[in-house]
Design an enzyme around this catalytic site. Sequence first.
Site, PDB file in Angstrom:
ATOM      1  N   GLU A   1     -22.247  15.194  -4.005  1.00  0.00           N
ATOM      2  CA  GLU A   1     -22.033  14.940  -2.568  1.00  0.00           C
ATOM      3  C   GLU A   1     -21.107  16.009  -1.971  1.00  0.00           C
ATOM      4  OE1 GLU A   1     -21.049  10.716  -2.148  1.00  0.00           O
ATOM      5  OE2 GLU A   1     -23.187  10.347  -1.932  1.00  0.00           O
TER       6      GLU A   1
ATOM      7  N   ASP B   1     -11.501  -0.219  -9.352  1.00  0.00           N
ATOM      8  CA  ASP B   1     -11.527   0.773 -10.436  1.00  0.00           C
ATOM      9  C   ASP B   1     -10.633   0.430 -11.621  1.00  0.00           C
ATOM     10  OD1 ASP B   1     -13.182   3.161  -9.268  1.00  0.00           O
ATOM     11  OD2 ASP B   1     -11.923   2.410  -7.654  1.00  0.00           O
TER      12      ASP B   1
ATOM     13  N   VAL C   1       3.553   0.977  -6.091  1.00  0.00           N
ATOM     14  CA  VAL C   1       3.726   0.083  -7.244  1.00  0.00           C
ATOM     15  C   VAL C   1       3.976   0.944  -8.483  1.00  0.00           C
ATOM     16  CG1 VAL C   1       2.600  -1.632  -8.728  1.00  0.00           C
ATOM     17  CG2 VAL C   1       2.255  -1.697  -6.242  1.00  0.00           C
TER      18      VAL C   1
ATOM     19  N   ALA D   1     -18.289   1.795  -5.098  1.00  0.00           N
ATOM     20  CA  ALA D   1     -17.755   1.171  -3.887  1.00  0.00           C
ATOM     21  C   ALA D   1     -18.464  -0.167  -3.654  1.00  0.00           C
ATOM     22  CB  ALA D   1     -17.952   2.097  -2.698  1.00  0.00           C
ATOM     23  N   GLN D   2     -19.765  -0.186  -3.913  1.00  0.00           N
ATOM     24  CA  GLN D   2     -20.555  -1.398  -3.664  1.00  0.00           C
ATOM     25  C   GLN D   2     -20.062  -2.588  -4.487  1.00  0.00           C
ATOM     26  OE1 GLN D   2     -25.162  -2.539  -4.294  1.00  0.00           O
ATOM     27  NE2 GLN D   2     -24.805  -0.408  -3.931  1.00  0.00           N
TER      28      GLN D   2
ATOM     29  N   LYS E   1     -27.168   5.981   4.087  1.00  0.00           N
ATOM     30  CA  LYS E   1     -25.773   6.173   3.646  1.00  0.00           C
ATOM     31  C   LYS E   1     -24.808   5.928   4.808  1.00  0.00           C
ATOM     32  CE  LYS E   1     -22.546   7.869   0.911  1.00  0.00           C
ATOM     33  NZ  LYS E   1     -21.894   8.916   0.255  1.00  0.00           N
TER      34      LYS E   1
ATOM     35  N   ASN F   1       0.857  -1.196   0.000  1.00  0.00           N
ATOM     36  CA  ASN F   1       0.000   0.000   0.000  1.00  0.00           C
ATOM     37  C   ASN F   1       0.891   1.243   0.000  1.00  0.00           C
ATOM     38  OD1 ASN F   1      -2.818   0.740   0.021  1.00  0.00           O
ATOM     39  ND2 ASN F   1      -2.413   1.749   1.973  1.00  0.00           N
ATOM     40  N   LYS F   2       0.476   2.235  -0.782  1.00  0.00           N
ATOM     41  CA  LYS F   2       1.276   3.456  -0.939  1.00  0.00           C
ATOM     42  C   LYS F   2       1.424   4.214   0.378  1.00  0.00           C
ATOM     43  CE  LYS F   2       0.924   7.478  -3.971  1.00  0.00           C
ATOM     44  NZ  LYS F   2       0.046   8.029  -5.008  1.00  0.00           N
TER      45      LYS F   2
HETATM   46  P1  NAD Z   1     -18.867  10.338 -12.758  1.00  0.00           P
HETATM   47  O1  NAD Z   1     -18.251   9.823 -13.996  1.00  0.00           O
HETATM   48  O2  NAD Z   1     -19.947   9.561 -12.112  1.00  0.00           O
HETATM   49  O3  NAD Z   1     -19.434  11.824 -12.993  1.00  0.00           O
HETATM   50  C1  NAD Z   1     -18.717  12.794 -13.738  1.00  0.00           C
HETATM   51  C2  NAD Z   1     -19.706  13.794 -14.329  1.00  0.00           C
HETATM   52  O4  NAD Z   1     -18.940  14.793 -15.014  1.00  0.00           O
HETATM   53  C3  NAD Z   1     -20.653  13.167 -15.364  1.00  0.00           C
HETATM   54  O5  NAD Z   1     -21.961  13.566 -15.073  1.00  0.00           O
HETATM   55  C4  NAD Z   1     -20.153  13.740 -16.696  1.00  0.00           C
HETATM   56  O6  NAD Z   1     -21.199  13.950 -17.637  1.00  0.00           O
HETATM   57  C5  NAD Z   1     -19.546  15.067 -16.255  1.00  0.00           C
HETATM   58  N1  NAD Z   1     -18.503  15.535 -17.185  1.00  0.00           N
HETATM   59  C6  NAD Z   1     -17.491  14.825 -17.741  1.00  0.00           C
HETATM   60  N2  NAD Z   1     -16.764  15.610 -18.573  1.00  0.00           N
HETATM   61  C7  NAD Z   1     -17.334  16.837 -18.528  1.00  0.00           C
HETATM   62  C8  NAD Z   1     -17.050  18.071 -19.159  1.00  0.00           C
HETATM   63  N3  NAD Z   1     -16.036  18.226 -20.010  1.00  0.00           N
HETATM   64  N4  NAD Z   1     -17.837  19.139 -18.907  1.00  0.00           N
HETATM   65  C9  NAD Z   1     -18.866  19.027 -18.014  1.00  0.00           C
HETATM   66  N5  NAD Z   1     -19.196  17.874 -17.407  1.00  0.00           N
HETATM   67  C10 NAD Z   1     -18.432  16.798 -17.649  1.00  0.00           C
HETATM   68  O7  NAD Z   1     -17.610  10.583 -11.759  1.00  0.00           O
HETATM   69  P2  NAD Z   1     -17.551  10.659 -10.150  1.00  0.00           P
HETATM   70  O8  NAD Z   1     -18.643  11.491  -9.613  1.00  0.00           O
HETATM   71  O9  NAD Z   1     -16.152  11.028  -9.855  1.00  0.00           O
HETATM   72  O10 NAD Z   1     -17.785   9.160  -9.699  1.00  0.00           O
HETATM   73  C11 NAD Z   1     -16.868   8.131 -10.103  1.00  0.00           C
HETATM   74  C12 NAD Z   1     -17.484   6.758  -9.841  1.00  0.00           C
HETATM   75  O11 NAD Z   1     -17.676   6.586  -8.436  1.00  0.00           O
HETATM   76  C13 NAD Z   1     -18.842   6.605 -10.492  1.00  0.00           C
HETATM   77  O12 NAD Z   1     -18.993   5.289 -10.936  1.00  0.00           O
HETATM   78  C14 NAD Z   1     -19.798   6.891  -9.372  1.00  0.00           C
HETATM   79  O13 NAD Z   1     -21.041   6.233  -9.529  1.00  0.00           O
HETATM   80  C15 NAD Z   1     -19.025   6.383  -8.151  1.00  0.00           C
HETATM   81  N6  NAD Z   1     -19.420   7.116  -6.939  1.00  0.00           N
HETATM   82  C16 NAD Z   1     -20.549   6.694  -6.305  1.00  0.00           C
HETATM   83  C17 NAD Z   1     -20.983   7.358  -5.173  1.00  0.00           C
HETATM   84  C18 NAD Z   1     -22.250   6.877  -4.484  1.00  0.00           C
HETATM   85  O14 NAD Z   1     -22.733   5.800  -4.840  1.00  0.00           O
HETATM   86  N7  NAD Z   1     -22.800   7.632  -3.549  1.00  0.00           N
HETATM   87  C19 NAD Z   1     -20.266   8.463  -4.675  1.00  0.00           C
HETATM   88  C20 NAD Z   1     -19.104   8.888  -5.362  1.00  0.00           C
HETATM   89  C21 NAD Z   1     -18.705   8.209  -6.508  1.00  0.00           C
END
Ligand code: NAD
Length: 380
Positions: A153, A279, A65, A296-297, A359, A20-21
């Site tokens: 969030e 990921d 790594v 995460a799920q 949550k 782990n880093k």
């Molecule tokens: P995401 O990919 O879910 O959302 C990124 C958003 O940015 C998208 O709506 C996209 O359309 C927008 N976007 C991308 N390029 C853009 C641009 N050039 N201009 C404007 N908008 C743009 O990314 P995230 O929020 O970092 O989440 C990453 C992963 O982690 C996802 O799979 C997400 O479901 C998951 N996650 C889940 C939860 C939860 O379940 N509560 C919380 C955090 C993250």
Amino acid sequence: MRTVKKLTGLGVDAQIVLVNKNPYHYQTTELHEVAAGTKEPADITFDVARTFANKKNVQVLIDEVIRIDQDAKSVELKNNAPLQYDYLVNSLGFESETFGIKGANENGWPIVDIDTALAARKHLEDTLKRYKSSHDPNDLRIIVCGAGFTSIEYIGELVYRMPKLAKQYGFPLDEVKIECIEAGPRILGMFDQNLSQWGVEYLEKKGVNFHVSTPITEVKSNAVMSNDQEFTANTIIWTTGVRGSHVIADSGYDQKRNRVVVADDLRVNGQPDQFLIGDVSGVANPGNGRLYPTTAQISIAEADCAAQNLAALLKGQPTKKFVFNALGTVCSLGPKVGIASIDMFGHWNLKGWIAGVAKKLIADRSTLELTNIRTMLGND
Ligand code: NAD
């Protein structure tokens, strides 16, 4: 880390090295809270070595790594000699995705680990504090790029904390402007219309402006461009999505955005001694053939399946197919409120404090399964 914890419970006769880093592990689902300042790093991290202190067959190695030499079956490290492996579980996680947009790396503040969350928070607080002497309206403007889960969030935590920050740093709360800029046509489009509308209106009432169908084309030091449209602010949060660890591309895997499509038992096609989870892993939904989103799920379910399949291989037994039963989705809108679509004992759409409770229960359960009851209760 979860795979190792599971493996040690399966009674396998193996020497396990956990690389782990950092000496700590963090809950990635709570990084936005550290970035907004509603949680401290200590609230979402725990000591890796301590978790395995009483496991004689687990060695914790704090190192980074650099590359995986798949032919030589070795893991190249930044500070130590390469590690040879019989089996490898690769769960190197995610990095910020910029899609090559000009200026995004230089001028946007990502939220992808403890260091970046703390850096984003420091920049925000310094900028808000400065307003008292600068009177520059851009010091009170915050642009959040993208409207995915991380963005929403983060915004939820930010609007919760802002009144306290206004008091602390002496700036007018009603002059704070939070602009969320999204390329797609809808905000929170993964939820039913009435639920997403409730979430959007909740944040709008707290002063957030949403701009949909507005693709960001460039990020300047104090402005975000969408073609000819300009949004100015002195804090630009870059949360437009993630890609897998760069180690994947550096190690020559067949990948897209550092994600490798794996076989149905989570092993790498053509490399039966390697599991890829989280990921860096692309897992196909057998129902429609499309890759599951990396949440995460699903990462937790993959970690458990990889541990079981690795234990099976060590015992000379066949592996099992990965099966994922999604329990639903929760999006927090601050520490106490959220929206949720839960698939357990039927389908439930929840909004308000009850979704916030859901949550918290999910986060606490995940911490408990990785560590112990003391850590979950915050006594460690
Ligand atoms: P995401 O990919 O879910 O959302 C990124 C958003 O940015 C998208 O709506 C996209 O359309 C927008 N976007 C991308 N390029 C853009 C641009 N050039 N201009 C404007 N908008 C743009 O990314 P995230 O929020 O970092 O989440 C990453 C992963 O982690 C996802 O799979 C997400 O479901 C998951 N996650 C889940 C939860 C939860 O379940 N509560 C919380 C955090 C993250």
